[in-house]
Scaffold this active site. Structure first.
Site, PDB file in Angstrom:
ATOM      1  N   TYR A 148       5.955   0.314  -6.341  1.00  0.00           N
ATOM      2  CA  TYR A 148       4.802  -0.573  -6.530  1.00  0.00           C
ATOM      3  C   TYR A 148       4.956  -1.830  -5.676  1.00  0.00           C
ATOM      4  O   TYR A 148       3.998  -2.282  -5.021  1.00  0.00           O
ATOM      5  CB  TYR A 148       4.682  -0.939  -8.007  1.00  0.00           C
ATOM      6  CG  TYR A 148       3.730  -2.086  -8.299  1.00  0.00           C
ATOM      7  CD1 TYR A 148       2.356  -1.896  -8.276  1.00  0.00           C
ATOM      8  CD2 TYR A 148       4.221  -3.357  -8.597  1.00  0.00           C
ATOM      9  CE1 TYR A 148       1.479  -2.947  -8.535  1.00  0.00           C
ATOM     10  CE2 TYR A 148       3.351  -4.411  -8.867  1.00  0.00           C
ATOM     11  CZ  TYR A 148       1.991  -4.198  -8.837  1.00  0.00           C
ATOM     12  OH  TYR A 148       1.136  -5.242  -9.093  1.00  0.00           O
ATOM     13  N   HIS A 149       6.140  -2.382  -5.657  1.00  0.00           N
ATOM     14  CA  HIS A 149       6.411  -3.589  -4.874  1.00  0.00           C
ATOM     15  C   HIS A 149       6.217  -3.332  -3.381  1.00  0.00           C
ATOM     16  O   HIS A 149       5.585  -4.128  -2.679  1.00  0.00           O
ATOM     17  CB  HIS A 149       7.837  -4.058  -5.165  1.00  0.00           C
ATOM     18  CG  HIS A 149       8.248  -5.276  -4.407  1.00  0.00           C
ATOM     19  ND1 HIS A 149       7.715  -6.523  -4.655  1.00  0.00           N
ATOM     20  CD2 HIS A 149       9.140  -5.458  -3.401  1.00  0.00           C
ATOM     21  CE1 HIS A 149       8.260  -7.406  -3.840  1.00  0.00           C
ATOM     22  NE2 HIS A 149       9.122  -6.780  -3.060  1.00  0.00           N
TER      23      HIS A 149
END
Length: 273
Positions: A148-149
């Site tokens: 996600y990052h």
């Protein structure tokens, strides 16, 4: 397109020739025309990551220690140099013009020293997706926080650079500095060096501090934008605030689960022995 605020101070920082020759206006024009390609990279990344996990499920994990050392070491050196160069520029603005200008002045995108490293930063978010290949091929646990990052940083960096939004100098310099620590740690671990546990705690603490500061900068940009001297856009500030808030919560949870809860469980187990 937002107009660049020209700096009214002389920058007493020495430049390398490649920094001085770098065409920042051409870079910004290219990003304005191509920033949406970050969605293509993100989609390919997601497909390869989850497809790769499926492919590796019945197969033995790979021993990629040497490639991982080289990969992490190269990103560590890149981040260290980027942190030094952008940090020197930001420190000069802070000392000569103050905190507010360090956030609101767009000169970071075209100023001497920093302009090359601002563009190098946003471009680097594409090859950094390669981090996950080592996790997949070595069959390590893939955290939601990790992928996600990677995806959101790529999308936001390319989206923001094209408009030269306020706050970018802080966002990029902090990221360079934290990555300098993080990739140095990864390179040492991959090389078989026993790194003391407090160093890992320091890295996660620095990441949490980065997210808290990113959220603060986003709030300041919103407040000062109303006064007309902090160029940004409401949609950009909204996405930045949501992104940094989600990071703050995820990294804080990671810190708790990894260092606090596990430490408490280990201490309890030790008492019962």
């Amino acid at each position: 397109m937002l107009q660049l605020n020209e700096t009214d101070f002389h920058l007493p920082l020495s430049e390398f020739s490649f920094e001085r020759r770098f065409d920042d206006r051409g870079a910004i024009r290219w990003m304005q025309a191509n920033w949406s390609k970050s969605f293509v990279f993100s989609a390919l990344y997601a497909a390869l990551v989850f497809g790769g996990q499926h492919y590796m499920k019945p197969r033995p994990k790979m021993n990629l220690r040497r490639p991982l050392v080289l990969w992490s070491l190269s990103l560590a050196l890149f981040s260290i140099i980027g942190a030094v160069r952008t940090g020197s520029y930001m420190l000069h603005i802070l000392s000569s013009s103050g905190f507010r200008r360090s956030i609101c002045d767009q000169s970071f995108y075209s100023g001497p020293v920093s302009k090359f490293w601002a563009y190098a930063f946003v471009l680097s978010k594409a090859p950094e997706l390669g981090d996950t290949a080592f996790i997949v091929l070595r069959k390590q646990k893939l955290l939601f926080l990790h992928w996600y990052h990677h995806i959101t940083v790529l999308l936001y960096s390319w989206y923001s650079y094209k408009d030269m939004v306020a706050g970018g100098g802080w966002f990029m310099t902090m990221n360079y500095a934290v990555h300098a620590l993080m990739y140095s740690y990864y390179a040492a671990r991959a090389g078989g060096v026993r790194v003391p546990r407090p160093f890992a705690v320091l890295i996660t603490s620095a990441q949490i501090a980065q997210m808290a500061m990113g959220l603060t900068v986003s709030g300041l940009v919103y407040g000062w934008m109303q006064q007309g001297d902090c160029p940004s856009r409401l949609d950009n500030i909204t996405w930045a605030a949501l992104m940094y808030l989600s990071y703050l919560l995820l990294f804080s949870n990671f810190f708790y689960q990894t260092y606090l809860r596990r430490h408490a469980a280990d201490a309890k187990a030790h008492k019962t022995e």
